[in-house]
Enzyme design. Structure first.
Site, PDB file in Angstrom:
ATOM      1  N   HIS A   1       0.866  -1.187   0.000  1.00  0.00           N
ATOM      2  CA  HIS A   1       0.000   0.000   0.000  1.00  0.00           C
ATOM      3  C   HIS A   1       0.892   1.221   0.000  1.00  0.00           C
ATOM      4  O   HIS A   1       1.898   1.260   0.705  1.00  0.00           O
ATOM      5  CB  HIS A   1      -0.888  -0.007   1.260  1.00  0.00           C
TER       6      HIS A   1
ATOM      7  N   SER B   1      -8.369   2.574   8.893  1.00  0.00           N
ATOM      8  CA  SER B   1      -8.905   2.565   7.536  1.00  0.00           C
ATOM      9  C   SER B   1      -8.021   1.758   6.585  1.00  0.00           C
ATOM     10  O   SER B   1      -8.502   0.890   5.838  1.00  0.00           O
ATOM     11  CB  SER B   1      -9.037   4.020   7.072  1.00  0.00           C
TER      12      SER B   1
HETATM   13  N1  URA Z   1      -6.236   5.843   2.605  1.00  0.00           N
HETATM   14  C1  URA Z   1      -7.254   5.173   3.198  1.00  0.00           C
HETATM   15  O1  URA Z   1      -7.725   4.154   2.695  1.00  0.00           O
HETATM   16  N2  URA Z   1      -7.718   5.650   4.359  1.00  0.00           N
HETATM   17  C2  URA Z   1      -7.219   6.756   4.956  1.00  0.00           C
HETATM   18  O2  URA Z   1      -7.686   7.111   6.011  1.00  0.00           O
HETATM   19  C3  URA Z   1      -6.178   7.440   4.317  1.00  0.00           C
HETATM   20  C4  URA Z   1      -5.697   6.950   3.135  1.00  0.00           C
END
Ligand code: URA
Length: 455
Positions: free
Chosen positions: A90, A191
């Site tokens: 990510h 998140s």
């Molecule tokens: N990307 C996400 O998926 N959530 C966040 O809070 C910030 C970046």
């Protein structure tokens, strides 16, 4: 275990966090449950988000938040024989960041399974799904059964998030945007990591960027985020590591959806720029190390880079394109040597080259301003759901450290018209900083500043 009857009411829970208390696992479970089934009022969700934003959460609260968010929806399951090989990365978002397009097939060529769930671009940062959609026929929405088939036969796929995955994040993210609570360490951690946890990965690597064009401008705050993400990932049972990488100058030579696909294909053909290769071999090497396929980072980096020189990663990308809807003839042509990419990827109506104002050495190229101007030309979106123009973008014709002569072209902008305004042109001219030739010896700085590996 606390019974429902003994639990605090929602206003009491909000008050507890508002006054600096720490929430128990059961209280966080209750909060996420009522958010997911929408039985909490929006004003209460907003108040709780603000209380978390202002008072933070400790590691145990963040772990519980991440776990409960992950469990709010479907959690993917994979065949037992893939255990240990399921990997993903990510990135917190950058300019010219086409790493995912190349890394997923590189890892598949090393025997990994990569169920990469990516996002779309928002504001100045590009999104992997938008880039892939510039390839005619490429479908980023794939049913779960097809994802299984692609992973079984190719080893990697790059798809969008389904409605069933982490529904709590969908609700919370929209409310964070509306309540100015996006920039909260535990909320960002919950998140990002809940969505990666729902992919049921064995190992995860995070590319946490810092600098002018990144979410965090300085290394210290980016490191706090990286450490929070790494602990939450490891707490969920995924071996998780992170790279802290500089995000000031655009990555590679191309910015913009279809131009980045072309650069990714060239990289898969063995012609990638050094800064992109550094990120690919570091992130890929870490994943091979964390998933136990090699015994050192340098061995991992060598193994992934060999997938570029030998063409194995290119074959995986071609197979992935075909299984995600691209006609075989188009996939074959895009992957051939010396192909004319613009036979398949639309070229913008106009190109203009900017010229250097004097002799000198390239000291800096401001990736943030470049991305912002390209955004005004249609390369990006300001609101979720807006269309993007895949062919708008720019090619950097110089890189930091390079010596230039007055009048040399240094940037080629691809746009659809009308002509660039004086403001757009002067903003673009100002992104290039030149040093006097005799004054400075400029070298290209390594992108990777720090590496965090799991204990
Ligand atoms: N990307 C996400 O998926 N959530 C966040 O809070 C910030 C970046």
């Amino acid at each position: 275990m606390v019974s429902e009857a003994d639990m605090l009411s929602i206003p009491e829970l909000i008050k507890k966090k508002r006054d600096g208390g720490r929430l128990t696992d059961e209280e966080i479970r209750l909060f996420i449950r009522v958010v997911t089934n929408r039985s909490i009022q929006d004003c209460q969700t907003g108040a709780m988000l603000m209380a978390i934003r202002l008072n933070g959460m400790d590691q145990a609260e963040t772990r519980a938040l991440t776990q409960e968010m992950m469990s709010s929806g479907e959690v993917m399951s994979w065949p037992e024989e893939w255990r240990g090989r399921l990997v993903d990365k990510h990135s917190t978002g950058g300019v010219g960041d086409k790493v995912s397009l190349v890394l997923a097939p590189m890892l598949a060529a090393c025997g990994c399974k990569v169920p990469m769930i990516s996002g779309r671009g928002l504001a100045h940062t590009g999104g992997t799904l938008d880039k892939l959609e510039s390839i005619p026929g490429f479908k980023v929405e794939q049913p779960g059964a097809q994802v299984h088939r692609i992973l079984a036969s190719v080893g990697c796929c790059i798809v969008g998030q389904t409605e069933a995955l982490v529904p709590a994040d969908r609700v919370l993210y929209a409310m964070r945007d509306a309540t100015s609570t996006v920039d909260s360490l535990p909320l960002i951690t919950g998140s990002i990591i809940s969505k990666k946890g729902a992919e049921s990965l064995s190992s995860l690597v995070l590319d946490v960027k810092f600098g002018r064009a990144a979410l965090y401008k300085d290394l210290c705050s980016a490191k706090q985020l990286a450490e929070s993400l790494v602990s939450a990932g490891n707490d969920l049972g995924m071996r998780t590591g992170a790279v802290l990488s500089r995000m000031d100058v655009p990555i590679g030579r191309c910015v913009g959806n279809s131009l980045e696909v072309i650069e990714a294909l060239e990289t898969l053909k063995g012609n990638g720029p050094d800064d992109l290769l550094e990120l690919l071999t570091t992130l890929g090497g870490m994943l091979l190390l964390m998933s136990g396929r090699v015994s050192s980072l340098s061995e991992g980096s060598t193994m992934v880079s060999e997938t570029l020189t030998g063409g194995a990663a290119l074959s995986k990308f071609r197979a992935m394109m075909e299984m995600q809807g691209v006609a075989s003839e188009v996939a074959r042509s895009l992957c051939s040597a010396g192909t004319d990419y613009h036979m398949f990827l639309r070229k913008a109506e106009h190109q203009i080259e900017l010229k250097t104002p004097r002799d000198g050495t390239v000291l800096d190229i401001d990736g943030l301003t470049l991305a912002e101007v390209l955004h005004t030309l249609g390369a990006g979106r300001s609101k979720v759901g807006e269309p993007v123009n895949h062919s708008v973008g720019a090619e950097l014709l110089v890189s930091p450290g390079q010596t230039v002569k007055r009048g040399d072209p240094w940037l080629r902008v691809h746009y659809e018209g009308p002509p660039l305004s004086p403001d757009q042109t002067s903003r673009l001219q100002n992104i290039l900083t030149l040093a006097d030739q005799e004054q400075t010896h400029v070298t290209q700085q390594s992108l990777v500043a720090e590496i965090i590996l799991p204990q």
